[in-house]
Enzyme design. Structure first.
Site, PDB file in Angstrom:
ATOM      1  N   GLY A 147       0.468  -4.915   1.067  1.00  0.00           N
ATOM      2  CA  GLY A 147      -0.786  -4.992   0.320  1.00  0.00           C
ATOM      3  C   GLY A 147      -0.615  -5.675  -1.029  1.00  0.00           C
ATOM      4  O   GLY A 147      -1.573  -6.253  -1.562  1.00  0.00           O
ATOM      5  N   GLU A 189       4.790  -4.933   7.051  1.00  0.00           N
ATOM      6  CA  GLU A 189       4.017  -3.935   7.810  1.00  0.00           C
ATOM      7  C   GLU A 189       4.517  -3.773   9.236  1.00  0.00           C
ATOM      8  O   GLU A 189       4.508  -2.674   9.784  1.00  0.00           O
ATOM      9  CB  GLU A 189       2.526  -4.321   7.837  1.00  0.00           C
ATOM     10  N   ALA A 213       0.862  -1.175   0.000  1.00  0.00           N
ATOM     11  CA  ALA A 213       0.000   0.000   0.000  1.00  0.00           C
ATOM     12  C   ALA A 213       0.902   1.231   0.000  1.00  0.00           C
ATOM     13  O   ALA A 213       2.061   1.167   0.433  1.00  0.00           O
ATOM     14  CB  ALA A 213      -0.899  -0.015   1.228  1.00  0.00           C
ATOM     15  N   GLU A 222      -0.787  -9.236  -0.214  1.00  0.00           N
ATOM     16  CA  GLU A 222      -2.188  -9.519   0.138  1.00  0.00           C
ATOM     17  C   GLU A 222      -3.078  -9.571  -1.108  1.00  0.00           C
ATOM     18  O   GLU A 222      -4.035 -10.338  -1.158  1.00  0.00           O
ATOM     19  CB  GLU A 222      -2.693  -8.464   1.137  1.00  0.00           C
TER      20      GLU A 222
HETATM   21  N1  CO8 Z   1       4.579   3.219  -0.853  1.00  0.00           N
HETATM   22  C1  CO8 Z   1       4.957   4.377  -1.430  1.00  0.00           C
HETATM   23  N2  CO8 Z   1       6.079   4.485  -2.165  1.00  0.00           N
HETATM   24  C2  CO8 Z   1       6.830   3.388  -2.335  1.00  0.00           C
HETATM   25  C3  CO8 Z   1       6.502   2.164  -1.757  1.00  0.00           C
HETATM   26  C4  CO8 Z   1       5.297   2.088  -0.987  1.00  0.00           C
HETATM   27  N3  CO8 Z   1       4.863   0.959  -0.435  1.00  0.00           N
HETATM   28  N4  CO8 Z   1       7.448   1.268  -2.092  1.00  0.00           N
HETATM   29  C5  CO8 Z   1       8.331   1.900  -2.846  1.00  0.00           C
HETATM   30  N5  CO8 Z   1       7.984   3.202  -3.010  1.00  0.00           N
HETATM   31  C6  CO8 Z   1       8.676   4.240  -3.764  1.00  0.00           C
HETATM   32  C7  CO8 Z   1       9.904   4.725  -3.025  1.00  0.00           C
HETATM   33  O1  CO8 Z   1       9.550   5.681  -2.053  1.00  0.00           O
HETATM   34  C8  CO8 Z   1      10.730   5.272  -4.158  1.00  0.00           C
HETATM   35  O2  CO8 Z   1      10.234   6.540  -4.517  1.00  0.00           O
HETATM   36  P1  CO8 Z   1      11.301   7.758  -4.800  1.00  0.00           P
HETATM   37  O3  CO8 Z   1      12.030   7.289  -6.034  1.00  0.00           O
HETATM   38  O4  CO8 Z   1      10.420   8.914  -5.026  1.00  0.00           O
HETATM   39  O5  CO8 Z   1      12.175   7.822  -3.587  1.00  0.00           O
HETATM   40  C9  CO8 Z   1      10.416   4.342  -5.312  1.00  0.00           C
HETATM   41  O6  CO8 Z   1       9.190   3.685  -4.954  1.00  0.00           O
HETATM   42  C10 CO8 Z   1      11.466   3.271  -5.509  1.00  0.00           C
HETATM   43  O7  CO8 Z   1      11.659   2.601  -4.281  1.00  0.00           O
HETATM   44  P2  CO8 Z   1      13.103   2.399  -3.605  1.00  0.00           P
HETATM   45  O8  CO8 Z   1      14.026   3.481  -3.977  1.00  0.00           O
HETATM   46  O9  CO8 Z   1      12.880   2.175  -2.132  1.00  0.00           O
HETATM   47  O10 CO8 Z   1      13.565   1.052  -4.321  1.00  0.00           O
HETATM   48  P3  CO8 Z   1      14.556  -0.055  -3.762  1.00  0.00           P
HETATM   49  O11 CO8 Z   1      14.794  -0.965  -4.902  1.00  0.00           O
HETATM   50  O12 CO8 Z   1      15.731   0.566  -3.092  1.00  0.00           O
HETATM   51  O13 CO8 Z   1      13.739  -0.827  -2.626  1.00  0.00           O
HETATM   52  C11 CO8 Z   1      11.820  -1.938  -1.708  1.00  0.00           C
HETATM   53  C12 CO8 Z   1      12.614  -1.596  -2.975  1.00  0.00           C
HETATM   54  C13 CO8 Z   1      12.620  -2.894  -0.832  1.00  0.00           C
HETATM   55  C14 CO8 Z   1      10.552  -2.636  -2.183  1.00  0.00           C
HETATM   56  C15 CO8 Z   1      11.482  -0.654  -0.907  1.00  0.00           C
HETATM   57  O14 CO8 Z   1      10.936   0.289  -1.797  1.00  0.00           O
HETATM   58  C16 CO8 Z   1      10.487  -0.862   0.203  1.00  0.00           C
HETATM   59  O15 CO8 Z   1      10.854  -1.368   1.253  1.00  0.00           O
HETATM   60  N6  CO8 Z   1       9.235  -0.424  -0.025  1.00  0.00           N
HETATM   61  C17 CO8 Z   1       8.197  -0.480   1.003  1.00  0.00           C
HETATM   62  C18 CO8 Z   1       7.722  -1.908   1.252  1.00  0.00           C
HETATM   63  C19 CO8 Z   1       6.685  -1.912   2.339  1.00  0.00           C
HETATM   64  O16 CO8 Z   1       6.935  -1.620   3.494  1.00  0.00           O
HETATM   65  N7  CO8 Z   1       5.441  -2.319   1.966  1.00  0.00           N
HETATM   66  C20 CO8 Z   1       4.303  -2.386   2.903  1.00  0.00           C
HETATM   67  C21 CO8 Z   1       3.535  -1.127   2.831  1.00  0.00           C
HETATM   68  S1  CO8 Z   1       2.269  -1.068   4.058  1.00  0.00           S
HETATM   69  C22 CO8 Z   1       1.021  -2.006   3.408  1.00  0.00           C
HETATM   70  O17 CO8 Z   1       1.108  -2.555   2.347  1.00  0.00           O
HETATM   71  C23 CO8 Z   1      -0.236  -2.103   4.245  1.00  0.00           C
HETATM   72  C24 CO8 Z   1      -1.294  -2.972   3.558  1.00  0.00           C
HETATM   73  C25 CO8 Z   1      -2.595  -2.877   4.315  1.00  0.00           C
HETATM   74  C26 CO8 Z   1      -3.442  -1.722   3.776  1.00  0.00           C
HETATM   75  C27 CO8 Z   1      -4.804  -1.735   4.346  1.00  0.00           C
HETATM   76  C28 CO8 Z   1      -5.562  -0.455   3.981  1.00  0.00           C
HETATM   77  C29 CO8 Z   1      -6.908  -0.469   4.674  1.00  0.00           C
END
Ligand code: CO8
Length: 259
Positions: free
Chosen positions: A110, A133, A65, A113
């Protein structure tokens, strides 16, 4: 319908929904969830669509998400939100047609999921799964704590949910999170191959078989067996049942009409 964050293509009975926010690794914001929900309703109602494939493309499925959308939310805002994620996932899970997730790269939070509401998961060798998460101070709130244990058992699910670490495709296969792992450059070909196989099956039988499994999971065994029996009996009212059995006896492939 017009979509901005997903691409919808329908070809030979197979609808492919591709998440399309590559700049944020297909992070799922409310617009994506709303578009997924609309597309799921549209595909469910379209008689030309037999099977749906959900993918994020060759590089990434979805990194979760959209964290930027959640970062400053208050408890009341989250509690009173209409949660488009829940609506989208419900519509995909209950779609009366098979849904295949074709997963390359990260399927996190998400995104992971979302793969759980598909019926069948095919992973590319480069796929990585995780529910990170916990590292954000939350829990998997789009069905992860409920659907994952039902799929792979509570012990393995808790390890993924508590640790928040990523696992590779082969490990996902070993624990039953995915059905199949294929070379990354063959992911779409393999997903299409499976979809085509399902297109040849009777649509009504598929619909009731999916319902029997999904509804049965909510019931105790006795109620589930009764529900299965009702679905089974009902299929004898279809032309497809007559055709399927006649074709077997005549030693030829069945031609199902979906009625
Ligand atoms: N949300 C927003 N932006 C994201 C997300 C995300 N989940 N993942 C990546 N991005 C963005 C980064 O911020 C980055 O943007 P920018 O270039 O502007 O800085 C761009 O995508 C590229 O990402 P990275 O530079 O971080 O790329 P890497 O290759 O270094 O890393 C990863 C890749 C490991 C996937 C890393 O991006 C990461 O850890 N992302 C987050 C993963 C995460 O924590 N996911 C869980 C999110 S919470 C969730 O899903 C809750 C679900 C339940 C929702 C229920 C609603 C009711």
């Amino acid at each position: 319908m017009e979509y901005k964050t997903i691409i919808v293509r329908i070809e030979e009975g197979i609808a492919t929904l591709t998440l399309n926010r590559p700049e944020v690794l297909n992070a799922l914001n409310d617009q994506v969830f709303n578009e997924l929900a609309d597309a799921a309703s549209e595909m469910a109602a379209d008689p030309t669509v037999r099977v749906v494939i959900i993918t994020g493309g060759e590089k990434v499925f979805a990194a979760g998400a959209d964290i930027s959308q959640m970062a400053t939310a208050t408890a009341v805002e989250v509690m009173t939100s209409d949660k488009p994620s829940h609506r989208a996932f419900h519509l995909i899970e209950t779609m009366p047609k098979p849904v295949i997730a074709a997963i390359a790269g990260y399927a996190l939070g998400g995104g992971c999921e979302l793969t759980l509401v598909a019926d069948i998961r095919i992973a590319a060798e480069n796929a990585q799964f995780g529910l990170p998460e916990i590292k954000l101070g939350i829990l998997p709130g789009a069905g992860g704590t409920q659907r994952l244990p039902r799929l792979i058992g509570p012990g393995r699910a808790k390890e993924l949910i508590f640790g928040g670490d990523f696992i590779k495709a082969e490990e996902a296969l070993r624990i039953g999170l995915v059905n199949k792992v294929v070379p990354t450059n063959q992911l779409f070909e393999e997903a299409k191959k499976m979809a085509k196989r399902l297109c040849d099956r009777g649509a009504v039988a598929l619909r009731l078989a999916k319902s029997a499994v999904n509804e049965g999971l909510r019931m105790d065994l006795e109620a589930g067996l009764q529900y299965e029996d009702k679905c089974f009996n009902l299929l004898f009212a279809t032309e497809d049942q007559k055709e399927g059995m006649r074709a077997f006896l005549e030693k030829r492939p069945a031609k199902f009409q979906g009625r």
